[in-house]
Scaffold this motif. Structure first.
Motif, PDB file in Angstrom:
ATOM      1  N   GLN A 141       0.863  -1.175   0.000  1.00 12.25           N
ATOM      2  CA  GLN A 141       0.000   0.000   0.000  1.00 12.25           C
ATOM      3  C   GLN A 141       0.905   1.232   0.000  1.00 12.25           C
ATOM      4  O   GLN A 141       1.910   1.263   0.722  1.00 12.25           O
ATOM      5  CB  GLN A 141      -0.889   0.069   1.250  1.00 12.25           C
ATOM      6  N   GLU A 143       0.547   5.549   0.232  1.00 15.98           N
ATOM      7  CA  GLU A 143      -0.362   6.673   0.428  1.00 15.98           C
ATOM      8  C   GLU A 143       0.428   7.962   0.551  1.00 15.98           C
ATOM      9  O   GLU A 143       1.568   7.971   1.019  1.00 15.98           O
ATOM     10  CB  GLU A 143      -1.267   6.470   1.638  1.00 15.98           C
ATOM     11  N   THR A 145      -0.202  12.049   1.835  1.00 15.92           N
ATOM     12  CA  THR A 145      -1.053  13.025   2.504  1.00 15.92           C
ATOM     13  C   THR A 145      -0.388  14.386   2.394  1.00 15.92           C
ATOM     14  O   THR A 145       0.759  14.561   2.824  1.00 15.92           O
ATOM     15  CB  THR A 145      -1.232  12.664   3.998  1.00 15.92           C
ATOM     16  N   THR A 154      -6.178  12.146   1.688  1.00 19.87           N
ATOM     17  CA  THR A 154      -5.050  11.253   1.423  1.00 19.87           C
ATOM     18  C   THR A 154      -5.310  10.463   0.148  1.00 19.87           C
ATOM     19  O   THR A 154      -6.417   9.982  -0.083  1.00 19.87           O
ATOM     20  CB  THR A 154      -4.860  10.293   2.611  1.00 19.87           C
ATOM     21  N   THR A 155      -4.278  10.334  -0.673  1.00 23.19           N
ATOM     22  CA  THR A 155      -4.354   9.521  -1.882  1.00 23.19           C
ATOM     23  C   THR A 155      -3.737   8.164  -1.576  1.00 23.19           C
ATOM     24  O   THR A 155      -2.635   8.095  -1.023  1.00 23.19           O
ATOM     25  CB  THR A 155      -3.576  10.194  -3.028  1.00 23.19           C
ATOM     26  N   ARG A 156      -4.441   7.059  -1.921  1.00 28.86           N
ATOM     27  CA  ARG A 156      -3.960   5.703  -1.620  1.00 28.86           C
ATOM     28  C   ARG A 156      -3.916   4.847  -2.884  1.00 28.86           C
ATOM     29  O   ARG A 156      -4.736   5.003  -3.772  1.00 28.86           O
ATOM     30  CB  ARG A 156      -4.886   5.026  -0.619  1.00 28.86           C
TER      31      ARG A 156
END
Length: 175
Positions: A141, A143, A145, A154-156
């Motif tokens: 993962q 992410e 922020t 936040t982009t994940r």
């Protein structure tokens, strides 16, 4: 002079002590790892770099099969590991006038599917020098922020990444 199955007695005693790497095997592994994740830098090189280091622990297992032909050993192996590798870095910081972000990467699993080519050392056959290569995968993962007061979400990104693996090693048979 005695003959056994068409072979002289002196040769059969040496061949009986020889170890054979053919067959199935299964094992476990544990340890530490360090992953390096490069974050895309669309506007040039950022102040704090674009690499997030993800140190952590791993625990897993492997299974495979070997075929031995004289001193040459061929094999196939699959491995999978649970991982707890996590890291952060300030990213997208190009100057003091640009809003940067905190980038976090977490790797929770990875594995390989490889072919092996080895050579059993001739003095006893219990030591195997080998190289292996094949496919590698990881589940991670990522992410980002933004460091602002605007409350930017936040982009994940979450998913599997595929790659290749290349390794060399030494194995020693205990019995």
């Amino acid at each position: 002079l005695a003959l056994t199955a068409g072979m002289p007695c002196s040769a059969s005693a040496q061949d009986a002590a020889r170890f054979d790497w053919s067959g199935y095997y299964i094992g476990t592994h544990t340890g530490g790892a360090l992953g390096l994740v490069d974050v895309g830098a669309p506007f040039g090189s950022p102040i704090f770099g674009d690499t997030v280091r993800t140190p952590g622990l791993l625990l897993g297992g492997q299974a495979g099969y070997n075929w031995q032909f004289d001193s040459t050993v061929l094999g196939l192996e699959a491995s999978a590991s649970w991982a707890d590798m996590d890291g952060t870095n300030t990213c997208f910081a190009y100057s003091g006038y640009y809003i940067s972000a905190n980038c976090r990467t977490h790797v929770d699993a990875f594995g390989t599917l490889t072919g092996r080519l080895g050579w059993a050392l001739p003095f006893d056959g219990h030591t195997l020098l080998y190289g292996k290569a094949g496919l590698a995968w990881e589940h991670s993962q990522i992410e980002a922020t933004a460091n602002d007061e605007l409350g930017t979400p936040t982009t994940r990104s979450d998913g599997f990444n595929w790659g290749a693996t290349l390794a060399a090693g030494v194995a020693r048979a205990l019995s």
